[in-house]
Scaffold this motif. Structure first.
Motif, PDB file in Angstrom:
ATOM      1  N   VAL A 104       6.099 -12.299   7.114  1.00 23.43           N
ATOM      2  CA  VAL A 104       4.741 -12.335   7.674  1.00 23.43           C
ATOM      3  C   VAL A 104       4.059 -13.676   7.424  1.00 23.43           C
ATOM      4  CG1 VAL A 104       4.430  -9.840   7.567  1.00 23.43           C
ATOM      5  CG2 VAL A 104       3.717 -11.235   5.626  1.00 23.43           C
ATOM      6  N   ALA A 105       4.569 -14.433   6.433  1.00 23.11           N
ATOM      7  CA  ALA A 105       4.001 -15.746   6.118  1.00 23.11           C
ATOM      8  C   ALA A 105       4.975 -16.484   5.209  1.00 23.11           C
ATOM      9  CB  ALA A 105       2.651 -15.592   5.419  1.00 23.11           C
ATOM     10  N   GLY A 128       2.712 -23.871  -5.671  1.00 26.02           N
ATOM     11  CA  GLY A 128       1.317 -24.020  -6.071  1.00 26.02           C
ATOM     12  C   GLY A 128       0.324 -23.148  -5.337  1.00 26.02           C
ATOM     13  N   VAL A 129       0.779 -22.351  -4.355  1.00 27.21           N
ATOM     14  CA  VAL A 129      -0.132 -21.461  -3.635  1.00 27.21           C
ATOM     15  C   VAL A 129      -0.478 -20.266  -4.527  1.00 27.21           C
ATOM     16  CG1 VAL A 129      -0.354 -19.892  -1.650  1.00 27.21           C
ATOM     17  CG2 VAL A 129       0.633 -22.165  -1.354  1.00 27.21           C
ATOM     18  N   VAL A 130      -1.765 -19.929  -4.584  1.00 23.98           N
ATOM     19  CA  VAL A 130      -2.261 -18.845  -5.425  1.00 23.98           C
ATOM     20  C   VAL A 130      -2.452 -17.577  -4.596  1.00 23.98           C
ATOM     21  CG1 VAL A 130      -4.219 -18.080  -6.837  1.00 23.98           C
ATOM     22  CG2 VAL A 130      -3.398 -20.438  -7.010  1.00 23.98           C
ATOM     23  N   PHE A 131      -2.030 -16.449  -5.172  1.00 19.39           N
ATOM     24  CA  PHE A 131      -2.197 -15.138  -4.548  1.00 19.39           C
ATOM     25  C   PHE A 131      -2.841 -14.158  -5.524  1.00 19.39           C
ATOM     26  CE2 PHE A 131       1.642 -16.630  -2.250  1.00 19.39           C
ATOM     27  CZ  PHE A 131       1.249 -16.384  -0.949  1.00 19.39           C
ATOM     28  N   LYS A 132      -3.609 -13.232  -5.005  1.00 18.02           N
ATOM     29  CA  LYS A 132      -4.075 -12.093  -5.780  1.00 18.02           C
ATOM     30  C   LYS A 132      -2.934 -11.082  -5.826  1.00 18.02           C
ATOM     31  CE  LYS A 132      -7.714  -8.735  -6.320  1.00 18.02           C
ATOM     32  NZ  LYS A 132      -9.002  -8.248  -5.876  1.00 18.02           N
ATOM     33  N   VAL A 133      -2.681 -10.514  -6.993  1.00 15.85           N
ATOM     34  CA  VAL A 133      -1.625  -9.514  -7.148  1.00 15.85           C
ATOM     35  C   VAL A 133      -2.218  -8.140  -6.866  1.00 15.85           C
ATOM     36  CG1 VAL A 133      -0.022  -8.422  -8.765  1.00 15.85           C
ATOM     37  CG2 VAL A 133      -0.350 -10.902  -8.810  1.00 15.85           C
ATOM     38  N   LEU A 134      -1.623  -7.435  -5.900  1.00 17.19           N
ATOM     39  CA  LEU A 134      -2.095  -6.108  -5.530  1.00 17.19           C
ATOM     40  C   LEU A 134      -1.253  -4.994  -6.155  1.00 17.19           C
ATOM     41  CD1 LEU A 134      -2.677  -6.761  -1.713  1.00 17.19           C
ATOM     42  CD2 LEU A 134      -4.357  -6.896  -3.566  1.00 17.19           C
ATOM     43  N   ALA A 138      -6.116 -15.706  -0.185  1.00 17.14           N
ATOM     44  CA  ALA A 138      -7.569 -15.748   0.057  1.00 17.14           C
ATOM     45  C   ALA A 138      -7.905 -15.719   1.543  1.00 17.14           C
ATOM     46  CB  ALA A 138      -8.172 -16.993  -0.598  1.00 17.14           C
ATOM     47  N   GLN A 139      -6.980 -16.182   2.403  1.00 20.42           N
ATOM     48  CA  GLN A 139      -7.221 -16.159   3.844  1.00 20.42           C
ATOM     49  C   GLN A 139      -6.904 -14.801   4.457  1.00 20.42           C
ATOM     50  OE1 GLN A 139      -4.868 -19.526   5.139  1.00 20.42           O
ATOM     51  NE2 GLN A 139      -6.544 -20.933   4.765  1.00 20.42           N
ATOM     52  N   GLY A 140      -6.508 -13.822   3.625  1.00 12.37           N
ATOM     53  CA  GLY A 140      -6.317 -12.466   4.100  1.00 12.37           C
ATOM     54  C   GLY A 140      -4.885 -12.033   4.365  1.00 12.37           C
TER      55      GLY A 140
END
Length: 132
Positions: free
Chosen positions: A93-94, A99-105, A117-119
Motif C-alpha cells: 500500500v506504500a 528514518g520515516v516515523v510511524f505510529k504503532v497501532l 502522519a499522512q494517514g
C-alpha cells in the motif's frame, strides 16, 4: 524509566547536550520520533535514538504512545514495503525510506501495523523498525 520507550510529543523539540535549558541544543526533533530512555535527572530524560545518538529532553516534551522508525536501508535508496495485511504476499500500500516515523497501532507475529502522519496505514516486518 530507563529502558523504556517514549516518543516526542510535539514538533521542533530540543534534544540537548545536558539536563537543562542552559545546555547546547544538539538536534530538533519532531512529533512521534521514538527515543529510548537510558537515564533520568529530575524532570529530564537522557535518551538514545535509533542511530545510537544520545542527548537529553524534558519529560514534558515526551509521550508514552508507541512509535517506530524505519531502520532498514541506511545510506541507500532502498525502501521498505508497507503491506495491506501481515504477509509477504499481501499487496503493497506504500513504501517508506530510512528514518520515516510511524505510529504503532498493533503487533502481530513479527509484523507491526503502523500509520503514517499522512494517514497511510499498513503492516511492516518488525525487523525493519526500531522503537518497539
Amino acid at each position: 524509566m530507563a529502558g523504556e520507550m517514549v516518543a516526542v510529543a510535539g514538533d521542533d523539540i530540543n534534544m540537548r547536550a545536558g539536563p537543562s535549558t542552559g545546555h547546547e541544543i544538539l538536534w530538533k526533533l519532531d512529533a512521534g520520533f521514538p527515543l529510548e530512555v537510558i537515564g533520568t535527572k529530575e524532570e529530564w530524560l537522557q535518551v538514545r535514538d535509533f542511530e545510537g545518538s544520545r542527548g537529553w529532553v524534558h519529560k514534558k516534551t515526551t509521550q508514552r504512545a508507541a512509535f517506530a522508525i524505519v531502520k532498514a536501508n541506511k545510506g541507500t535508496d532502498g525502501q521498505v514495503n508497507v503491506r495491506k495485511e501481515p504477509d509477504l504476499s499481501a499487496d503493497i500500500v506504500a513504501k517508506a525510506s530510512y528514518g520515516v516515523v510511524f505510529k504503532v497501532l498493533q503487533q502481530q507475529g513479527g509484523w507491526v501495523r503502523v500509520e503514517h502522519a499522512q494517514g497511510v496505514a499498513g503492516w511492516v516486518d518488525s525487523r525493519l523498525l526500531w522503537g518497539l
